[in-house]
Scaffold this motif. Structure first.
Motif, PDB file in Angstrom:
ATOM      1  N   ARG A 144       0.832  -1.082  -0.061  1.00  0.00           N
ATOM      2  CA  ARG A 144      -0.102   0.063  -0.034  1.00  0.00           C
ATOM      3  C   ARG A 144       0.881   1.185  -0.137  1.00  0.00           C
ATOM      4  O   ARG A 144       0.623   2.269  -0.473  1.00  0.00           O
ATOM      5  CB  ARG A 144      -0.877  -0.015   1.159  1.00  0.00           C
ATOM      6  N   ALA A 145       1.892   1.405   0.735  1.00  0.00           N
ATOM      7  CA  ALA A 145       2.854   2.334   0.696  1.00  0.00           C
ATOM      8  C   ALA A 145       3.230   2.719  -0.503  1.00  0.00           C
ATOM      9  O   ALA A 145       3.667   3.995  -1.169  1.00  0.00           O
ATOM     10  CB  ALA A 145       3.985   2.145   1.694  1.00  0.00           C
ATOM     11  N   GLN A 164       2.093   1.877  -3.431  1.00  0.00           N
ATOM     12  CA  GLN A 164       0.896   2.570  -4.177  1.00  0.00           C
ATOM     13  C   GLN A 164       0.772   3.961  -4.010  1.00  0.00           C
ATOM     14  O   GLN A 164       0.527   4.771  -4.825  1.00  0.00           O
ATOM     15  CB  GLN A 164      -0.496   1.730  -3.913  1.00  0.00           C
ATOM     16  N   ILE A 165       1.070   4.282  -2.726  1.00  0.00           N
ATOM     17  CA  ILE A 165       1.048   5.979  -2.368  1.00  0.00           C
ATOM     18  C   ILE A 165       2.247   6.546  -2.973  1.00  0.00           C
ATOM     19  O   ILE A 165       1.806   7.729  -3.556  1.00  0.00           O
ATOM     20  CB  ILE A 165       0.742   6.077  -0.866  1.00  0.00           C
ATOM     21  N   SER A 201      -1.247   7.006  -5.838  1.00  0.00           N
ATOM     22  CA  SER A 201      -2.500   6.969  -5.436  1.00  0.00           C
ATOM     23  C   SER A 201      -2.755   7.664  -4.197  1.00  0.00           C
ATOM     24  O   SER A 201      -2.034   8.225  -3.216  1.00  0.00           O
ATOM     25  CB  SER A 201      -2.859   5.365  -4.568  1.00  0.00           C
ATOM     26  N   GLU A 202      -4.105   8.393  -4.153  1.00  0.00           N
ATOM     27  CA  GLU A 202      -4.528   9.100  -2.789  1.00  0.00           C
ATOM     28  C   GLU A 202      -4.788   8.498  -1.788  1.00  0.00           C
ATOM     29  O   GLU A 202      -5.164   7.252  -1.771  1.00  0.00           O
ATOM     30  CB  GLU A 202      -5.763   9.812  -3.602  1.00  0.00           C
ATOM     31  N   PRO A 203      -4.212   8.768  -0.557  1.00  0.00           N
ATOM     32  CA  PRO A 203      -4.619   8.401   0.762  1.00  0.00           C
ATOM     33  C   PRO A 203      -5.923   8.133   1.035  1.00  0.00           C
ATOM     34  O   PRO A 203      -6.668   9.171   0.467  1.00  0.00           O
ATOM     35  CB  PRO A 203      -4.002   9.200   1.785  1.00  0.00           C
ATOM     36  N   ILE A 229      -4.586  12.916   7.705  1.00  0.00           N
ATOM     37  CA  ILE A 229      -3.238  12.241   7.825  1.00  0.00           C
ATOM     38  C   ILE A 229      -2.277  12.676   9.055  1.00  0.00           C
ATOM     39  O   ILE A 229      -2.049  14.014   9.100  1.00  0.00           O
ATOM     40  CB  ILE A 229      -2.498  12.620   6.451  1.00  0.00           C
ATOM     41  N   PRO A 287       4.605   7.708   3.597  1.00  0.00           N
ATOM     42  CA  PRO A 287       3.531   6.624   2.838  1.00  0.00           C
ATOM     43  C   PRO A 287       3.321   5.437   3.931  1.00  0.00           C
ATOM     44  O   PRO A 287       2.458   4.811   3.980  1.00  0.00           O
ATOM     45  CB  PRO A 287       4.345   6.263   1.681  1.00  0.00           C
ATOM     46  N   ILE A 331       0.902   5.973   6.524  1.00  0.00           N
ATOM     47  CA  ILE A 331      -0.537   6.396   5.854  1.00  0.00           C
ATOM     48  C   ILE A 331      -1.019   4.861   6.007  1.00  0.00           C
ATOM     49  O   ILE A 331      -2.126   4.764   6.082  1.00  0.00           O
ATOM     50  CB  ILE A 331      -0.328   7.100   4.639  1.00  0.00           C
ATOM     51  N   ALA A 332      -0.126   4.074   5.213  1.00  0.00           N
ATOM     52  CA  ALA A 332      -0.590   2.735   5.090  1.00  0.00           C
ATOM     53  C   ALA A 332      -1.176   2.063   6.460  1.00  0.00           C
ATOM     54  O   ALA A 332      -2.114   1.335   6.375  1.00  0.00           O
ATOM     55  CB  ALA A 332       0.426   1.856   4.412  1.00  0.00           C
ATOM     56  N   GLU A 376      -4.269   3.592   7.423  1.00  0.00           N
ATOM     57  CA  GLU A 376      -5.349   3.014   6.712  1.00  0.00           C
ATOM     58  C   GLU A 376      -5.818   1.418   7.068  1.00  0.00           C
ATOM     59  O   GLU A 376      -7.109   1.193   7.352  1.00  0.00           O
ATOM     60  CB  GLU A 376      -4.987   2.939   5.280  1.00  0.00           C
TER      61      GLU A 376
END
Length: 78
Positions: A38-39, A41-42, A46-48, A53, A58, A61-62, A65
């Motif tokens: 996922r990190a 992708q960010i 990709s938008e969070p 936040i 990244p 953030i992952a 999520e």
């Protein structure tokens, strides 16, 4: 110390598994792979999925999520 812990993240990922079924996440390694994917992708644009936040990194953030349930870890069969 990480917040949430690996154990907490494993419990969140397995929360929708019915009793007696195989858990989706069996190890810390699965959590690491999912959050790293996922990190990536960010990082790639990709938008969070979270509105607020807490940390701009990244990987953080992952993890946020995953802990909030915004992303799910799919089993091998999915």
């Amino acid at each position: 110390m990480l917040h949430p812990s690996y154990t907490d993240l494993m419990n969140i990922a397995n929360s929708e598994v019915e009793q007696g079924e195989q858990p989706v996440v069996n190890s810390r390694y699965s959590i690491v792979l999912a959050t790293a994917k996922r990190a990536k992708q960010i990082i790639d644009g990709s938008e969070p999925l979270e509105e607020k936040i807490k940390c701009p990194k990244p990987l953080s953030i992952a993890i946020d999520e995953l802990s909030s349930g915004a992303i799910k870890i799919r089993g091998e069969d999915d």
